[in-house]
Scaffold this active site. Structure first.
Site, short mmCIF file in Angstrom:
data_model
loop_
_atom_site.label_atom_id
_atom_site.label_comp_id
_atom_site.label_asym_id
_atom_site.label_seq_id
_atom_site.Cartn_x
_atom_site.Cartn_y
_atom_site.Cartn_z
N ASP A 190 47.77 32.26 34.61
CA ASP A 190 48.08 31.69 33.30
C ASP A 190 47.41 32.45 32.17
O ASP A 190 47.45 32.04 31.01
CB ASP A 190 47.74 30.20 33.24
CG ASP A 190 46.25 29.91 33.29
OD1 ASP A 190 45.54 30.62 34.03
OD2 ASP A 190 45.78 28.97 32.64
N ASP A 199 44.36 33.08 31.11
CA ASP A 199 43.23 32.63 30.28
C ASP A 199 41.92 33.28 30.73
O ASP A 199 40.92 33.20 30.02
CB ASP A 199 43.11 31.10 30.26
CG ASP A 199 42.81 30.48 31.62
OD1 ASP A 199 42.84 31.21 32.65
OD2 ASP A 199 42.56 29.26 31.68
N ASP A 226 44.51 36.40 35.30
CA ASP A 226 44.93 35.42 36.30
C ASP A 226 46.32 34.88 35.93
O ASP A 226 46.87 35.23 34.88
CB ASP A 226 43.89 34.31 36.45
CG ASP A 226 43.74 33.44 35.21
OD1 ASP A 226 44.23 33.83 34.14
OD2 ASP A 226 43.12 32.37 35.32
N SER A 277 46.10 27.57 37.28
CA SER A 277 45.18 28.68 37.04
C SER A 277 45.22 29.67 38.19
O SER A 277 46.27 30.20 38.52
CB SER A 277 43.77 28.14 36.78
OG SER A 277 42.91 29.16 36.35
#
Length: 585
Positions: free
Chosen positions: A308, A310, A306, A152
């Site tokens: 990834d 999400d 961010d 993340s």
């Protein structure tokens, strides 16, 4: 080898040097031995990298407490073993994606090889892809599970491994605990089947992108006519060197926006995140390049995802013309404010729609839903619980959208995790709607507060290390449960919600009633203190760090737009007073 090392650690280090590990790994361990780097050896080997309820997360490197092919291998073998027990006599299928972090492609390939070596069909994305697309793909291709390699928004030194179930959501009980049991049963790397079967690994990519964009982005548009009129809305977007670059520009283009400026210095995926200290859109520093570019072109909206993709952060021009970040509660509220209004204007509200959020996310969303006759379900912290509500209500009620205060939002139910791609598209649409009505996004925020009350939330995160720290955290939780102060910031506590015991206590009478263990709610060490003036304090110790977090929510009427700054300052001061009165330091 240094005699200063603990005997157990020394034996583990020796096992890695002499065991069936690859030569590169052995050489790296031997180098630490030769350098006498006892500190690094201890940290790398003193424990096993724990497979928690969401998967793995840790520093990249050699050792049992690091992210490497062997810890990823044990996690994958354990998950494979559990899948075979859970779906006997079935063709088991798994989807795998990865982000832009260092070693992410390699770890994804390791996972694919191990699943295939265990007779499991693998759909492996050929290049980096956002986490929400992995969630979508699981259901699209009828997979029983999925894995995404990502840490993340952690610093560049980290990577991680998230496990998903067949509904496209991160694993929940009982599967989470059962997978952990299987992972912990892997006692040796010799128990891991590393030799992949290429015949069971299928590369996927653009064909899934197209279906995702159609089902998740196009179908969620509420006001196509508004987008057409405001298609030249000036949008600045940055993926912060992450996976968002693969789909956010395509998503914005697909629904009709033609004036999107990408922050070129941050457009190239790079696991070293060279332009930021911390690749987190919550941080002003990570948004600086985008906001500077917005100033240059007089943009309408700034968005950043961010690594990834999400979670998404946004910035708008305030009443003084200065760019400022919106926090997660503000954007979650704006999304729901717009969706409720747009669905009503489109005649789509039938009485069977719902919104979902976490218990530490602003109560402004509950209030707005109530005014539209839409159910708002509150869950424990974590998007897997929101996904669980969507699953439980499938075919009964229609999910409009939802989110959590930590910058994660979801639009529609085709994805079962927070989705920055769909959120970017919706944020652009609602900004276009505001502009179509002669407003800026900040004007729309002000209007929302004038209609529903100005809600402000503060987060107080306290680090309490060691045994004494752990005991202090326990005392804090006990005091909130059993000994609330007589008054906090001039208001009396009226209710204590104790999720550990699933009881609601009337402070004045001591009478207790049960909190139903229902959708999104189970026993959890969380306390909420409700004050007579509608303020709320939520306390939640971290399960993985020596921290305790306090979420403070306050509100006040906003009579006119000119009072925005004064009301904002008063609410911030009230949060500070609550912090002082509760002794949170």
């Amino acid at each position: 080898m240094s005699t200063g090392l603990d005997a157990i650690i020394r034996q583990k280090v020796q096992n890695w040097v002499s065991g069936n590990y690859d030569e590169t790994t052995k050489s790296a361990v031997q180098k630490l031995i030769d350098e006498g780097n006892d500190t690094e050896l201890t940290d790398a080997f003193y424990k096993e990298l724990e497979f928690g309820t969401g998967g793995l997360r840790g520093l990249i490197g050699v050792g049992s407490n690091r992210m490497n092919r062997y810890t990823v291998g044990a996690a994958t073998q354990g998950l494979a073993n559990y899948l075979k027990k859970s779906f006997p006599n079935q063709e088991i299928k798994v989807a795998i994606a990865h982000d832009s972090r260092n070693m992410s492609p390699e770890f994804a390939q390791v996972a694919a090889d191990i699943f295939s070596a265990n007779g499991i069909k693998v759909y492996l994305f050929s290049e980096l892809r956002p986490t929400p697309e992995l969630s979508f793909t699981i259901r699209l291709l009828g997979c029983q599970s999925g894995v995404v390699i990502t840490a993340s928004h952690n610093p560049k030194e980290y990577n991680g491994y998230k496990a998903y179930w067949n509904d496209g959501a991160q694993v929940v009980a009982p599967h989470d605990k059962n997978i952990i049991t299987e992972v912990n049963a892997i006692q040796s790397i010799d128990d891991i089947n590393f030799e992949g079967n290429p015949d069971l690994i299928e590369s996927i990519g653009e064909e899934v992108d197209a279906k995702y964009l159609e089902q998740v982005i196009t179908k969620n548009v509420v006001n196509p006519a508004v987008i057409e009129r405001q298609k030249d809305l000036k949008i600045v977007y940055t993926p912060i060197h992450g996976t968002g670059i693969t789909l956010v520009p395509k998503a914005l283009e697909k629904i009709g926006f033609t004036n999107v400026t990408i922050v070129e210095k941050q457009a190239t995926p790079d696991g070293n995140f060279p332009t930021v200290v911390y690749p987190n859109p919550e941080e002003t520093e990570a948004m600086t390049l985008a906001m500077n570019q917005a100033k240059e072109i007089d943009a309408d909206l700034v968005m950043a995802t961010d690594p990834d993709a999400d979670r998404v952060g946004s910035a708008v021009k305030n009443a003084d013309g200065e760019w400022q970040l919106l926090n997660g509660n503000q954007m979650a509220s704006l999304i729901i404010f717009y969706l409720l209004r747009a669905w009503k204007e489109a005649g789509k509200l039938t009485g069977k729609e719902f919104v979902a959020k976490t218990i530490v996310t602003t109560d402004l969303i509950d209030k707005m839903c109530d005014s539209y006759g839409v159910n708002c379900y509150n869950t424990l912290t974590g998007f897997k619980y929101i996904a669980g509500v969507i699953r439980d209500l499938e075919g009964k009620e229609q999910f409009i959208g939802g989110g959590e205060e930590s910058y994660g939002y979801l639009i529609g139910d085709a994805v079962r995790d927070k989705d920055a791609i769909a959120s970017c598209a919706m944020i652009a649409e609602l900004t276009a709607y505001a502009k179509d009505n002669g407003q800026s996004l900040f004007d729309m925020l002000t209007e929302m507060y004038m209609e529903n009350g100005f809600y402000y939330e503060g987060l107080i995160s306290l680090t309490k290390k060691g045994k004494e720290g752990a005991e202090e955290i326990q005392r804090m939780m006990s005091d909130m449960r059993n000994n609330p102060p007589a008054e906090v910031a001039g208001s009396k506590p009226v209710t204590i919600l104790d999720y550990q015991n699933l009881v609601s206590k009337d402070v004045a009478t001591g009478q207790q009633t049960s909190i139903p263990a229902e959708m999104g709610i189970e026993k959890s060490n969380v306390i909420q203190l409700i004050l007579a003036d509608g303020s709320k304090v939520s306390a939640r110790p971290s399960g993985t760090e020596p921290k305790i977090k306090f979420y403070v929510s306050v509100n006040a009427p906003l009579e006119k737009a000119e009072d925005f700054n004064a009301t904002y300052d008063a609410l911030k001061a009230k949060v500070k007073q609550i912090q002082e009165d509760l002794g949170l330091k």
